[in-house]
Design a protein around this motif. Structure first.
Motif, PDB file in Angstrom:
ATOM      1  N   ILE A  52      15.734  17.134   9.332  1.00 44.47           N
ATOM      2  CA  ILE A  52      15.721  18.431  10.015  1.00 44.47           C
ATOM      3  C   ILE A  52      14.578  19.300   9.502  1.00 44.47           C
ATOM      4  O   ILE A  52      13.839  19.911  10.286  1.00 44.47           O
ATOM      5  CB  ILE A  52      17.076  19.151   9.823  1.00 44.47           C
ATOM      6  N   ARG A  53      14.400  19.350   8.205  1.00 41.30           N
ATOM      7  CA  ARG A  53      13.363  20.212   7.629  1.00 41.30           C
ATOM      8  C   ARG A  53      11.962  19.711   7.945  1.00 41.30           C
ATOM      9  O   ARG A  53      11.025  20.501   8.023  1.00 41.30           O
ATOM     10  CB  ARG A  53      13.585  20.338   6.124  1.00 41.30           C
ATOM     11  N   GLU A  54      11.831  18.413   8.137  1.00 37.81           N
ATOM     12  CA  GLU A  54      10.530  17.871   8.530  1.00 37.81           C
ATOM     13  C   GLU A  54      10.170  18.277   9.953  1.00 37.81           C
ATOM     14  O   GLU A  54       9.002  18.506  10.277  1.00 37.81           O
ATOM     15  CB  GLU A  54      10.544  16.350   8.414  1.00 37.81           C
ATOM     16  N   SER A  55      11.174  18.372  10.810  1.00 41.87           N
ATOM     17  CA  SER A  55      10.930  18.633  12.235  1.00 41.87           C
ATOM     18  C   SER A  55      11.078  20.095  12.631  1.00 41.87           C
ATOM     19  O   SER A  55      10.409  20.559  13.560  1.00 41.87           O
ATOM     20  CB  SER A  55      11.888  17.788  13.083  1.00 41.87           C
ATOM     21  N   PHE A  56      11.976  20.825  11.933  1.00 42.58           N
ATOM     22  CA  PHE A  56      12.285  22.186  12.366  1.00 42.58           C
ATOM     23  C   PHE A  56      12.054  23.247  11.296  1.00 42.58           C
ATOM     24  O   PHE A  56      12.117  24.433  11.589  1.00 42.58           O
ATOM     25  CB  PHE A  56      13.751  22.265  12.817  1.00 42.58           C
ATOM     26  N   GLY A  57      11.839  22.844  10.079  1.00 38.00           N
ATOM     27  CA  GLY A  57      11.648  23.813   9.006  1.00 38.00           C
ATOM     28  C   GLY A  57      12.930  24.197   8.315  1.00 38.00           C
ATOM     29  O   GLY A  57      12.956  24.390   7.107  1.00 38.00           O
ATOM     30  N   GLY A  58      14.033  24.303   9.053  1.00 37.05           N
ATOM     31  CA  GLY A  58      15.317  24.670   8.456  1.00 37.05           C
ATOM     32  C   GLY A  58      16.457  24.350   9.390  1.00 37.05           C
ATOM     33  O   GLY A  58      16.268  24.121  10.596  1.00 37.05           O
ATOM     34  N   VAL A  59      17.670  24.348   8.845  1.00 37.78           N
ATOM     35  CA  VAL A  59      18.855  23.988   9.630  1.00 37.78           C
ATOM     36  C   VAL A  59      19.132  25.024  10.714  1.00 37.78           C
ATOM     37  O   VAL A  59      19.544  24.687  11.816  1.00 37.78           O
ATOM     38  CB  VAL A  59      20.075  23.819   8.701  1.00 37.78           C
ATOM     39  N   GLU A  60      18.905  26.289  10.404  1.00 34.07           N
ATOM     40  CA  GLU A  60      19.169  27.328  11.400  1.00 34.07           C
ATOM     41  C   GLU A  60      18.275  27.142  12.628  1.00 34.07           C
ATOM     42  O   GLU A  60      18.745  27.284  13.765  1.00 34.07           O
ATOM     43  CB  GLU A  60      18.960  28.713  10.787  1.00 34.07           C
ATOM     44  N   ASP A  61      17.003  26.808  12.418  1.00 40.26           N
ATOM     45  CA  ASP A  61      16.101  26.574  13.547  1.00 40.26           C
ATOM     46  C   ASP A  61      16.549  25.351  14.356  1.00 40.26           C
ATOM     47  O   ASP A  61      16.490  25.359  15.590  1.00 40.26           O
ATOM     48  CB  ASP A  61      14.669  26.360  13.043  1.00 40.26           C
TER      49      ASP A  61
END
Length: 240
Positions: free
Chosen positions: A217-226
């Motif tokens: 998730i952090r690789e693709s969106f930066g954070g879980v909330e995003d």
């Protein structure tokens, strides 16, 4: 290992949960994310074997939770729904109710568990005088007292102030790190659990939308909330 295969429980009006699939290994924390009414509590109730499913099942090490409770319940701690301890008991007496339910729960374990959840100072206070956050802590103690391998937690931070939520998150994070405990935790507040979850599973309007590991998730969106907001917007047909 805990597996959830095509877990489905439909209610009139589209409520419930449909086609939920999960695999949870030792030491993993899966956050069940979704808006209020998305089906999170129904999903946890079905995983726990509390309600009949239309199809699918949840299994602990291959044993069906619904069909073989004697082989699964000793390894599970369930904190689902509003805390409802007996108000006329003290916190200590409430935990003593579990003495005969689980082998190995003795006086020392009761005191150890009260200390673990930060309730030692309130052990002799009547539960009717507890705050909501204190009741949450006591309920957590009741599901930890038999040293389960898997926790199912439904909004465990409900009713807690900022300090209480931080302390509860720290406690759970430590349990996972020290014991290899597995956790499935529901929340509609991502920030409460983002720094200690390993996977995020999004449900919306009763449907399983997406599951991914936090590293991915952090690789693709930066954070879980995003990640969460992206998938909700896509489901609603909003511009992303």
């Amino acid at each position: 290992m805990f597996t959830v295969n095509d877990l489905t429980r439909a209610y009139p009006g589209g409520r419930g949960i449909q086609g939920l699939n999960l695999t949870v290994q030792a030491g993993e924390v899966v956050a069940l994310l979704g808006p209020n009414g998305a089906g999170k509590t129904t999903a946890l109730q079905a995983m726990a074997g509390w309600i009949r499913t239309d199809r699918g099942e949840a299994c602990w090490n291959g044993a069906s939770v619904a069909e073989q409770p004697e082989r699964t319940r000793p390894y599970m701690g369930l904190m689902i729904g509003e805390p409802s301890p007996y108000l006329y008991l003290t916190g200590y007496d409430y935990l003593r109710c579990y003495h005969k339910l689980y082998p190995g729960v003795d006086e020392a374990r009761i005191r150890e568990t009260l200390e673990l959840v930060g309730m030692t100072r309130h052990w002799n206070l009547k539960i009717k005088k507890y705050s909501t956050g204190m009741k949450q802590r006591l309920e957590l103690a009741s599901v930890l007292i038999h040293r389960p391998k898997l926790l199912l937690l439904d909004e465990p931070f409900s009713g807690m102030d900022i300090e209480g939520r931080r302390e509860m998150a720290s406690l759970l994070r430590g349990l996972v790190s020290d014991t290899g405990l597995s956790v499935i935790v529901s929340s509609h507040q991502v920030h409460d659990i983002e720094d200690w979850m390993t996977h995020a599973c999004i449900v919306n309007e009763g449907r399983h939308i997406s599951t991914a590991g936090v590293v991915q998730i952090r690789e693709s969106f930066g954070g879980v909330e995003d990640y969460y907001l992206h998938h909700l917007a896509r489901e609603r047909g909003e511009a992303i």
